[in-house]
Design a protein around this motif. Sequence first.
Motif, mmCIF file in Angstrom:
data_model
loop_
_atom_site.group_PDB
_atom_site.id
_atom_site.type_symbol
_atom_site.label_atom_id
_atom_site.label_comp_id
_atom_site.label_asym_id
_atom_site.label_seq_id
_atom_site.Cartn_x
_atom_site.Cartn_y
_atom_site.Cartn_z
ATOM 1 N N ASN A 1 0.715 -1.151 -0.155
ATOM 2 C CA ASN A 1 -0.154 0.040 -0.126
ATOM 3 C C ASN A 1 0.871 1.426 -0.161
ATOM 4 O OD1 ASN A 1 -2.285 1.401 0.128
ATOM 5 N ND2 ASN A 1 -2.486 1.537 2.150
ATOM 6 N N LEU A 2 1.770 1.393 -0.984
ATOM 7 C CA LEU A 2 2.633 2.384 -1.124
ATOM 8 C C LEU A 2 2.255 3.021 -2.301
ATOM 9 C CD1 LEU A 2 5.894 0.450 -0.179
ATOM 10 C CD2 LEU A 2 4.760 2.030 1.374
ATOM 11 N N LEU A 3 2.760 4.644 -2.399
ATOM 12 C CA LEU A 3 2.248 5.484 -3.350
ATOM 13 C C LEU A 3 3.452 4.986 -4.604
ATOM 14 C CD1 LEU A 3 1.625 8.718 -1.699
ATOM 15 C CD2 LEU A 3 -0.039 6.990 -2.429
ATOM 16 N N SER A 4 2.722 5.083 -5.917
ATOM 17 C CA SER A 4 3.727 5.114 -7.002
ATOM 18 C C SER A 4 4.351 6.614 -7.131
ATOM 19 C CB SER A 4 2.996 4.750 -8.366
ATOM 20 O OG SER A 4 1.873 5.694 -8.549
ATOM 21 N N GLU A 5 5.313 6.799 -8.112
ATOM 22 C CA GLU A 5 5.538 8.080 -8.418
ATOM 23 C C GLU A 5 4.327 9.182 -8.609
ATOM 24 O OE1 GLU A 5 8.557 11.316 -8.955
ATOM 25 O OE2 GLU A 5 8.398 9.548 -7.752
ATOM 26 N N SER A 6 3.802 8.509 -9.572
ATOM 27 C CA SER A 6 2.586 9.423 -10.080
ATOM 28 C C SER A 6 1.559 9.821 -9.082
ATOM 29 C CB SER A 6 1.845 8.631 -11.235
ATOM 30 O OG SER A 6 2.528 8.594 -12.433
ATOM 31 N N GLN A 7 1.176 8.783 -8.345
ATOM 32 C CA GLN A 7 0.271 9.032 -7.131
ATOM 33 C C GLN A 7 0.950 10.055 -5.904
ATOM 34 O OE1 GLN A 7 -0.189 4.865 -5.832
ATOM 35 N NE2 GLN A 7 -2.131 4.734 -6.835
ATOM 36 N N ASP A 8 2.317 9.933 -5.976
ATOM 37 C CA ASP A 8 2.987 10.735 -5.123
ATOM 38 C C ASP A 8 2.955 12.058 -5.278
ATOM 39 O OD1 ASP A 8 4.635 11.259 -2.713
ATOM 40 O OD2 ASP A 8 6.357 11.519 -4.009
ATOM 41 N N ILE A 9 3.067 12.428 -6.676
ATOM 42 C CA ILE A 9 3.048 13.732 -7.213
ATOM 43 C C ILE A 9 1.730 14.463 -6.993
ATOM 44 C CG2 ILE A 9 3.100 15.135 -9.299
ATOM 45 C CD1 ILE A 9 5.178 13.070 -10.378
ATOM 46 N N LEU A 10 0.639 13.463 -7.244
ATOM 47 C CA LEU A 10 -0.818 14.067 -7.357
ATOM 48 C C LEU A 10 -1.131 14.238 -5.758
ATOM 49 C CD1 LEU A 10 -2.733 11.464 -9.526
ATOM 50 C CD2 LEU A 10 -2.591 13.811 -9.702
ATOM 51 N N ALA A 11 -0.668 13.443 -4.833
ATOM 52 C CA ALA A 11 -0.854 13.705 -3.503
ATOM 53 C C ALA A 11 -0.214 15.124 -3.153
ATOM 54 C CB ALA A 11 -0.357 12.678 -2.551
ATOM 55 N N ILE A 12 0.752 15.446 -3.551
ATOM 56 C CA ILE A 12 1.401 16.691 -3.259
ATOM 57 C C ILE A 12 0.846 17.763 -3.737
ATOM 58 C CG2 ILE A 12 3.647 18.226 -3.507
ATOM 59 C CD1 ILE A 12 5.305 15.526 -3.319
ATOM 60 N N ILE A 13 0.234 17.648 -5.413
ATOM 61 C CA ILE A 13 -0.551 18.601 -5.752
ATOM 62 C C ILE A 13 -1.707 18.849 -5.144
ATOM 63 C CG2 ILE A 13 -1.647 19.266 -7.923
ATOM 64 C CD1 ILE A 13 0.243 17.931 -9.353
#
Length: 241
Positions: A95-107
Amino acid sequence: MALSSRLFSKSKLIYGSQMLVQKEYAFPVRHYAKASAPPALKGDQMLKNIFVEVKNKFETAIGILKSEKITIDPEDPAAVAHYAKVMKTVREKANLLSESQDILAIIETETQDIPDARTYLLTLKEIRTKRGLTDDLGAEAQMIDALDKVEKELKKPLLRNDTKGMDRLLAEFDKINKKLGVQRENLPKYEEELELKLAKAQLEELKKDALEAMETQKKREEFKDEPDSVDVKTLDIRNFL
């Protein structure tokens, strides 16, 4: 991160146009789903829960990595693809974030309370810069130009809750997407290519670390009778986990 900047620029343009009108963006991961937020905890219990969760994620990740043979060869497309597949499995199971999900979370975190389109786009640029990414496609400048055009027509700043104004801006973004060859339906493909870029970069780091470790080992007296060099492609990192 620089290796993935061009692909991120493509996906960011799509994400930006989608999220600009979504002040309440739902993420497909538990940590960012507002509706499933856990009740507030206090003191030691909260720390205990965090520790247990991190421990479980770590053990899940290590268990998967111990079951897969990873070849440290960033120049071999098959090795890169396999490593990317393994890391995707790790993220999904742990249940870890992918790079794309991490970027979306920050945005989402940094823009959710921004009321106007211009501040949103400028914040998006700040996020990109902080992540060390370059806008190779020149998408940001074109998005700002599009906003200038719409605001000139409206004769006022564009707010994100202005439905008609946002529709006009998104129509301009669609024109930019088309000119740059960016298609919403190809977003999964862009994400896959991004993950392959990241996998290759990570294998390059593993190779560099392995070579440095072997070079250090050669200088130690107890290893003087060992072979002068070992091909990192023959190493099995499961032996070191």
